[in-house]
Scaffold this active site. Structure first.
Site, mmCIF file in Angstrom:
data_model
loop_
_atom_site.group_PDB
_atom_site.id
_atom_site.type_symbol
_atom_site.label_atom_id
_atom_site.label_comp_id
_atom_site.label_asym_id
_atom_site.label_seq_id
_atom_site.Cartn_x
_atom_site.Cartn_y
_atom_site.Cartn_z
ATOM 1 N N HIS A 63 -0.290 -8.154 15.516
ATOM 2 C CA HIS A 63 1.127 -7.854 15.756
ATOM 3 C C HIS A 63 1.977 -9.049 15.271
ATOM 4 O O HIS A 63 2.929 -8.876 14.512
ATOM 5 C CB HIS A 63 1.323 -7.595 17.247
ATOM 6 C CG HIS A 63 2.736 -7.314 17.655
ATOM 7 N ND1 HIS A 63 3.407 -6.174 17.294
ATOM 8 C CD2 HIS A 63 3.606 -8.049 18.407
ATOM 9 C CE1 HIS A 63 4.645 -6.217 17.799
ATOM 10 N NE2 HIS A 63 4.780 -7.339 18.478
ATOM 11 N N ASP A 68 12.126 -10.108 22.737
ATOM 12 C CA ASP A 68 12.030 -9.321 23.970
ATOM 13 C C ASP A 68 10.890 -9.814 24.874
ATOM 14 O O ASP A 68 10.648 -9.244 25.943
ATOM 15 C CB ASP A 68 11.884 -7.817 23.671
ATOM 16 C CG ASP A 68 10.627 -7.464 22.917
ATOM 17 O OD1 ASP A 68 10.243 -8.230 22.004
ATOM 18 O OD2 ASP A 68 10.004 -6.428 23.213
ATOM 19 N N HIS A 69 10.213 -10.890 24.455
ATOM 20 C CA HIS A 69 9.167 -11.517 25.282
ATOM 21 C C HIS A 69 9.541 -12.938 25.708
ATOM 22 O O HIS A 69 9.017 -13.430 26.702
ATOM 23 C CB HIS A 69 7.829 -11.531 24.529
ATOM 24 C CG HIS A 69 7.311 -10.151 24.259
ATOM 25 N ND1 HIS A 69 6.214 -9.622 24.875
ATOM 26 C CD2 HIS A 69 7.796 -9.160 23.460
ATOM 27 C CE1 HIS A 69 6.027 -8.374 24.469
ATOM 28 N NE2 HIS A 69 6.973 -8.074 23.601
ATOM 29 N N HIS A 103 4.884 -2.748 27.221
ATOM 30 C CA HIS A 103 5.863 -1.671 26.995
ATOM 31 C C HIS A 103 5.391 -0.349 27.605
ATOM 32 O O HIS A 103 4.196 -0.073 27.641
ATOM 33 C CB HIS A 103 6.087 -1.440 25.490
ATOM 34 C CG HIS A 103 6.870 -2.524 24.826
ATOM 35 N ND1 HIS A 103 8.239 -2.547 24.796
ATOM 36 C CD2 HIS A 103 6.465 -3.628 24.159
ATOM 37 C CE1 HIS A 103 8.654 -3.619 24.136
ATOM 38 N NE2 HIS A 103 7.595 -4.300 23.732
ATOM 39 N N HIS A 141 8.267 -12.875 19.900
ATOM 40 C CA HIS A 141 9.365 -11.908 19.779
ATOM 41 C C HIS A 141 10.374 -12.068 20.921
ATOM 42 O O HIS A 141 9.998 -12.345 22.064
ATOM 43 C CB HIS A 141 8.818 -10.479 19.730
ATOM 44 C CG HIS A 141 8.174 -10.152 18.407
ATOM 45 N ND1 HIS A 141 7.293 -9.118 18.226
ATOM 46 C CD2 HIS A 141 8.305 -10.744 17.192
ATOM 47 C CE1 HIS A 141 6.897 -9.088 16.962
ATOM 48 N NE2 HIS A 141 7.495 -10.064 16.310
ATOM 49 N N HIS A 161 3.604 -13.970 22.708
ATOM 50 C CA HIS A 161 4.031 -14.139 21.311
ATOM 51 C C HIS A 161 5.537 -14.335 21.251
ATOM 52 O O HIS A 161 6.225 -14.204 22.260
ATOM 53 C CB HIS A 161 3.560 -12.967 20.442
ATOM 54 C CG HIS A 161 4.207 -11.645 20.743
ATOM 55 N ND1 HIS A 161 4.026 -10.976 21.926
ATOM 56 C CD2 HIS A 161 5.060 -10.871 20.010
ATOM 57 C CE1 HIS A 161 4.708 -9.847 21.901
ATOM 58 N NE2 HIS A 161 5.363 -9.758 20.763
ATOM 59 N N ASP A 215 1.856 -7.349 23.053
ATOM 60 C CA ASP A 215 2.054 -6.183 22.173
ATOM 61 C C ASP A 215 0.865 -5.961 21.248
ATOM 62 O O ASP A 215 1.023 -5.471 20.133
ATOM 63 C CB ASP A 215 3.314 -6.385 21.311
ATOM 64 C CG ASP A 215 4.598 -6.241 22.110
ATOM 65 O OD1 ASP A 215 4.539 -5.863 23.290
ATOM 66 O OD2 ASP A 215 5.664 -6.517 21.532
HETATM 67 ZN ZN LIG Z 1 6.274 -7.995 19.841
#
Ligand SMILES: [Zn+2]
Length: 268
Positions: free
Chosen positions: A123, A71-72, A180, A69, A67, A142
């Site tokens: 998410h 941090d990905h 995570h 985001h 996805h 996530d």
């Molecule tokens: Zn995420």
């Protein structure tokens, strides 16, 4: 079929976690015969480039994204520039440098193995997961966490509940590679929801010990999640009773139980 046939049919792939930021893991799949590797959700290029530096002769062939985001996806463009890796990600989200746009039911070949794509909104709206059925791997970003699930940033409780229910139908031995290290805090919540679940209490003690020793708590399995993750246990009487007690209102179905648990967890 003999064991050696099985071995020759499927490349032996090793999976390691490269830590990133505070609590992210970038999953690194390594296929030693051809010295090729792939990463899932590289939010930061640095840990991957460091690994490639330390392992000369290895080629990063694929970057898989679940996805959008940051941090990905934060490391995608520099990794692609440095290695020429192919970038695969959800069709319905803006993914930097994406080469292959994936939808539910698509198949993708990575390191000689075929991965199935599942659309798992909740998410984020376009979130996808990657399943490798012969090796029993699930890379779920996530959406599902060990003993928890992702926050609902874009989707509805009904969408997330349906996505998690699809994961619950995978074989119990499926390894869950989420992104995570949230397991211990998720377990604290799970124990508050379902204090009478002895398998959950045992898992809480195990993971507490692992984390004190600095060990990773992943991957999990679908079987373990079904027996200890409250978000996969919305039909369990103790979970329903806790959710009803917490929100002090009747809950008409499993989606309502899920929604109550998710909003309880948001402020836990
Ligand atoms: Zn995420």
């Amino acid at each position: 079929m003999r064991l050696c046939d099985l071995i020759s049919d499927y490349p032996m792939i090793k999976i390691d976690a490269l830590p990133a930021f505070n609590d992210n893991y970038i999953w690194l799949l390594q296929e030693p015969t051809n010295r090729r590797c792939a990463v899932v959700d590289p939010g930061d290029a640095a840990p991957v480039l460091a690994w490639l530096d330390e392992n000369p002769g290895w080629q990063l062939s694929d970057i898989l994204i679940t996805h959008h985001h940051s941090d990905h996806v934060g490391g995608v463009e520099s990794l692609k520039a440095a290695t020429g890796a192919r970038v695969s990600g959800p069709a319905n989200e803006r993914i930097p440098a994406r080469d292959v746009a994936l939808n539910d039911g698509d198949q993708l070949e990575v390191l000689g193995l075929s991965f199935s794509v599942m659309a798992v909104p909740g998410h984020t709206i376009g979130h996808i997961a990657y399943v490798q059925p012969e090796q029993h791997w699930l890379f779920c970003g996530d959406t599902l966490f060990a003993a928890g699930c992702g926050r609902l940033f874009e989707g509805t409780p009904a969408q997330m509940y349906a996505s998690l229910s699809r994961f619950a139908e995978l074989p119990e031995q499926t390894h869950v590679y989420c992104t995570h290290e949230y397991t211990l805090s998720n377990l604290r919540f799970a124990v508050a929801v379902e204090p009478g679940n002895s398998r959950l209490q045992q898992r809480f003690e195990e993971v507490t010990q692992w984390r004190q020793e600095g060990c990773i708590s992943l991957p999990s399995t679908i079987g373990l999640e079904k027996s200890t993750n409250p978000f996969l246990r919305c039909e369990t009487p103790e979970v329903i009773a806790s959710a009803v007690r917490h929100c002090d209102t009747a809950l008409k179905d499993s989606v309502a139980v899920f929604a109550a648990l998710r909003s309880w967890k948001d402020t836990f």
